[in-house]
Design a protein around this motif. Structure first.
Motif, PDB file in Angstrom:
ATOM      1  N   UNK A  82       0.833  -1.201   0.000  1.00  0.00           N
ATOM      2  CA  UNK A  82       0.000   0.000   0.000  1.00  0.00           C
ATOM      3  C   UNK A  82       0.868   1.252   0.000  1.00  0.00           C
ATOM      4  N   UNK A  83       1.934   1.228   0.778  1.00  0.00           N
ATOM      5  CA  UNK A  83       2.849   2.376   0.808  1.00  0.00           C
ATOM      6  C   UNK A  83       3.506   2.583  -0.555  1.00  0.00           C
ATOM      7  N   UNK A  84       3.907   1.488  -1.188  1.00  0.00           N
ATOM      8  CA  UNK A  84       4.544   1.589  -2.503  1.00  0.00           C
ATOM      9  C   UNK A  84       3.534   2.015  -3.566  1.00  0.00           C
ATOM     10  N   UNK A  85       2.308   1.506  -3.484  1.00  0.00           N
ATOM     11  CA  UNK A  85       1.277   1.897  -4.442  1.00  0.00           C
ATOM     12  C   UNK A  85       0.966   3.389  -4.328  1.00  0.00           C
ATOM     13  N   UNK A  86       0.943   3.890  -3.111  1.00  0.00           N
ATOM     14  CA  UNK A  86       0.716   5.318  -2.895  1.00  0.00           C
ATOM     15  C   UNK A  86       1.835   6.141  -3.521  1.00  0.00           C
ATOM     16  N   UNK A 139      -7.389  -5.057   7.566  1.00  0.00           N
ATOM     17  CA  UNK A 139      -7.036  -5.656   6.286  1.00  0.00           C
ATOM     18  C   UNK A 139      -8.030  -5.252   5.201  1.00  0.00           C
ATOM     19  N   UNK A 140      -9.318  -5.264   5.531  1.00  0.00           N
ATOM     20  CA  UNK A 140     -10.345  -4.879   4.563  1.00  0.00           C
ATOM     21  C   UNK A 140     -10.183  -3.417   4.173  1.00  0.00           C
ATOM     22  N   UNK A 141      -9.947  -2.563   5.160  1.00  0.00           N
ATOM     23  CA  UNK A 141      -9.792  -1.135   4.884  1.00  0.00           C
ATOM     24  C   UNK A 141      -8.600  -0.879   3.968  1.00  0.00           C
ATOM     25  N   UNK A 142      -7.481  -1.522   4.243  1.00  0.00           N
ATOM     26  CA  UNK A 142      -6.269  -1.302   3.447  1.00  0.00           C
ATOM     27  C   UNK A 142      -6.401  -1.914   2.051  1.00  0.00           C
ATOM     28  N   UNK A 143      -7.073  -3.060   1.960  1.00  0.00           N
ATOM     29  CA  UNK A 143      -7.296  -3.674   0.651  1.00  0.00           C
ATOM     30  C   UNK A 143      -8.155  -2.770  -0.223  1.00  0.00           C
ATOM     31  N   UNK A 144      -9.188  -2.206   0.361  1.00  0.00           N
ATOM     32  CA  UNK A 144     -10.052  -1.301  -0.396  1.00  0.00           C
ATOM     33  C   UNK A 144      -9.306  -0.036  -0.800  1.00  0.00           C
ATOM     34  N   UNK A 145      -8.390   0.420   0.061  1.00  0.00           N
ATOM     35  CA  UNK A 145      -7.584   1.598  -0.288  1.00  0.00           C
ATOM     36  C   UNK A 145      -6.678   1.296  -1.478  1.00  0.00           C
ATOM     37  N   UNK A 146      -6.086   0.107  -1.470  1.00  0.00           N
ATOM     38  CA  UNK A 146      -5.236  -0.296  -2.595  1.00  0.00           C
ATOM     39  C   UNK A 146      -6.067  -0.349  -3.884  1.00  0.00           C
ATOM     40  N   UNK A 147      -7.250  -0.946  -3.793  1.00  0.00           N
ATOM     41  CA  UNK A 147      -8.118  -1.051  -4.959  1.00  0.00           C
ATOM     42  C   UNK A 147      -8.532   0.332  -5.458  1.00  0.00           C
TER      43      UNK A 147
END
Length: 215
Positions: A82-86, A139-147
């Motif tokens: 998530x950090x890298x995707x950001x 996990x759900x919150x971070x997965x949705x953020x990545x998506x």
């Protein structure tokens, strides 16, 4: 045994912790091959070269092994990705280049953390959304953020004329994640059949040919 196990974790030397780490790796291999439900402590013990009773010196149950290895690893990997995707999303490059980097990030990250993340995807990922534990909610919150990062990049690519605009963004996102996540069924690092880079190049070619705006 539980008291002995707790003492060993606190006071155990390098040999104890090395053996425990080895056991976790072996358990991951067994879960990957047989699935969590079918795998037994006897299977893990046999692969470890000991008997079932010896496993309890390191772990209380099969569930504890799963929780410690896969949930801890999955959280670490998701945080890093998530950090890298950001970071990638903020680069001054095209949407096409951003998505290619994100595909590369996911595939190589899965390879580096094999088999832990793949077993998480295979066994537990679908259940997480229905759990109410703080870990599951995180996990759900971070997965949705990545998506959402992926969706925003695709949307910007459509607006910029890089991608065709007649496709549903949510469906494009699901296609991308479905393609990458499905590799847990066949991708095994080191088997010389497919490399991570071959997988990235093939996925990118298929995905971007479908997204390309016709002239």
């Amino acid at each position: 045994m539980s008291k002995r196990r707790r003492s060993a974790r606190v006071e155990g030397g390098a040999a104890y912790h090395a053996k425990r780490s080895e056991l976790l790796q072996i358990a991951g291999d067994v879960f990957k091959e047989k699935g969590f439900e079918a795998a037994t402590l006897n299977d893990i013990a046999a692969r470890f070269g000991t008997d079932r009773a010896a496993i309890y010196y390191y772990f209380a149950s099969k569930d504890e092994i799963f929780q410690e290895v896969f949930q801890a690893t999955a959280k670490k990997v998701l945080d890093e990705n998530l950090a890298e995707a950001t970071r990638i999303a903020g680069l001054d490059i095209t949407a096409h280049e951003k998505l290619h980097q994100l595909i590369h990030l996911q595939v190589t990250s899965y390879e580096a953390n094999y088999p832990y993340v793949y077993v998480y995807i295979q066994e537990d990922m679908g259940k997480v959304a229905f759990q109410s534990t703080p870990w599951a909610k995180d996990m759900v919150r971070k997965t949705r953020r990545f998506e959402q990062i992926v969706a925003d990049i695709i949307t910007s690519g459509m607006r910029a004329g890089e991608f065709r605009s007649d496709l549903s963004v949510p469906l494009v996102v699901r296609t991308l994640f479905g393609m990458v996540n499905w590799t847990h069924r066949w991708f095994k690092p080191g088997d010389r059949k497919y490399t991570a880079q071959q997988t990235v190049d093939t996925f990118s070619a298929i995905f971007f040919d479908g997204l390309r705006r016709s002239s």
